[in-house]
Design an enzyme around this catalytic site. Structure first.
Site: not given
Ligand code: NAP
Length: 295
Positions: A21, A23, A68, A72, A93, A236
């Site tokens: 991270s 952050s 994160t 969330k 978050n 993202l």
């Molecule tokens: P999350 O709540 O765990 O959701 C992840 C999603 O991706 C779920 O729908 C999950 O599917 C799917 N997924 C995970 N692994 C997968 C795989 N191998 N193949 C297919 N689908 C997959 O995570 P999140 O908090 O939304 O974060 C997701 C990403 O966004 C992370 O990389 C995070 O670092 C990034 N992010 C960035 C920011 C930024 O400020 N830039 C902010 C927020 C998040 P299932 O429903 O089947 O589990």
């Protein structure tokens, strides 16, 4: 960072993984410039421990917490109150300390997500969102502030998709935006990729430090052969910068956006909520994060 003393206040991030991270770097740079005697730390936390850890950190006097992947939604259980946006999207978050050792749950991802899109005209456009987790909820809420035509959610898990569409349909229908969900393990999603004006990856696929390999791209490599150069790709993920998926987009002359501006902006909004100060050094946060990415 200025010297940590017995008076330094703590702020931090809970997730799994958190070791890549940015952050801590960008928050600590901001606190130093703002003259806040605060220190931001990243703490790995398993889902089973989340409730007791958030409770303990409130008792320890943390000034605030960021939450994160993958917590969330799970963290809602640890909140005594939610802000309107966090309640609408059922994803948190940012935890803000409240009296009686309680936490208020907020969501600053929505504002963070919107920042790099402000210069684009999305009126009547078709948008594809890949993934349906916590950040996808913030993305869809953010998209509802544009006059887009439709959102297609592509993800792998049928029941999570159904829950997602049910909980987001309310605020999308108020804006006349249609929503459709597609399970990519059962259906060919290439028609949706071809017609999309904007595609957003909200999965961790391609992220440094995640279980999925960094060279992987969302939905697999083949599907991106049909990508049009008119499509904007928004990942993202900010580490690595760019991801393999965005590299494919760049080779196809697509406009690409990585997750760094979103990260910086959501972090700046969290600092405003914790400190009560409006002026947060966003540029310092971004350049410290960029410098760290190059190490
Ligand atoms: P999350 O709540 O765990 O959701 C992840 C999603 O991706 C779920 O729908 C999950 O599917 C799917 N997924 C995970 N692994 C997968 C795989 N191998 N193949 C297919 N689908 C997959 O995570 P999140 O908090 O939304 O974060 C997701 C990403 O966004 C992370 O990389 C995070 O670092 C990034 N992010 C960035 C920011 C930024 O400020 N830039 C902010 C927020 C998040 P299932 O429903 O089947 O589990």
């Amino acid at each position: 960072m200025s010297t940590i003393t017995g008076k330094t206040s703590l702020v931090g991030l809970l997730g799994q993984p958190v070791n890549h991270s940015l952050s801590p770097v960008m928050h600590n740079a901001a606190y130093e410039e703002m003259g806040l005697d605060w220190c931001y730390v990243a703490m790995p936390c398993e889902s089973k421990d989340l409730e007791k850890v958030t409770k303990a950190l409130r008792h320890l006097g943390f000034k605030g917490l960021n939450i994160t992947i993958p917590h969330k939604q799970e963290v809602l259980k640890a909140c005594n109150k939610l802000t309107e946006i966090a309640n609408d999207i059922q994803a948190v978050n940012t935890l803000i300390p409240e009296k009686n050792n309680q936490w208020i749950g907020a969501n600053t991802d929505v504002q963070g997500f919107l920042t790099p899109l402000k210069e684009h005209n999305l009126k009547n456009k078709s948008v594809v969102v890949i993934g349906c987790g916590g950040s996808a909820r913030a993305v869809v809420m953010g998209l509802s502030s544009f006059n887009i035509k439709k959102v297609t959610i592509i993800s792998r898990n049928e029941s999570n998709l159904n829950i997602f569409v049910k909980s987001t349909r309310n605020f999308l229908s108020k804006r006349d935006i249609s929503i459709k969900s597609i399970n990519n393990t059962k259906l060919d999603v290439s028609p949706y990729i071809q017609e999309a004006d904007l595609i957003i990856n909200t999965t961790p696929i391609g992220m440094n430090g995640s279980n999925s390999k960094q060279k992987n791209v969302p939905l697999g490599h083949e599907i991106w052969d049909c990508l049009s150069d008119k499509t904007i790709l928004y990942d993202l993920i900010y580490n690595p910068k760019p991801t393999n998926w965005l590299k494919i987009g760049q080779q196809k002359n697509c406009f690409t956006i990585n997750g760094l501006d979103m990260l910086v902006e959501q972090g700046a909004f969290s600092i405003r909520l914790w400190s009560g100060f409006h002026d947060v050094p966003v540029q310092t946060m971004k350049s410290s994060a960029e410098k760290h990415l190059m190490v």
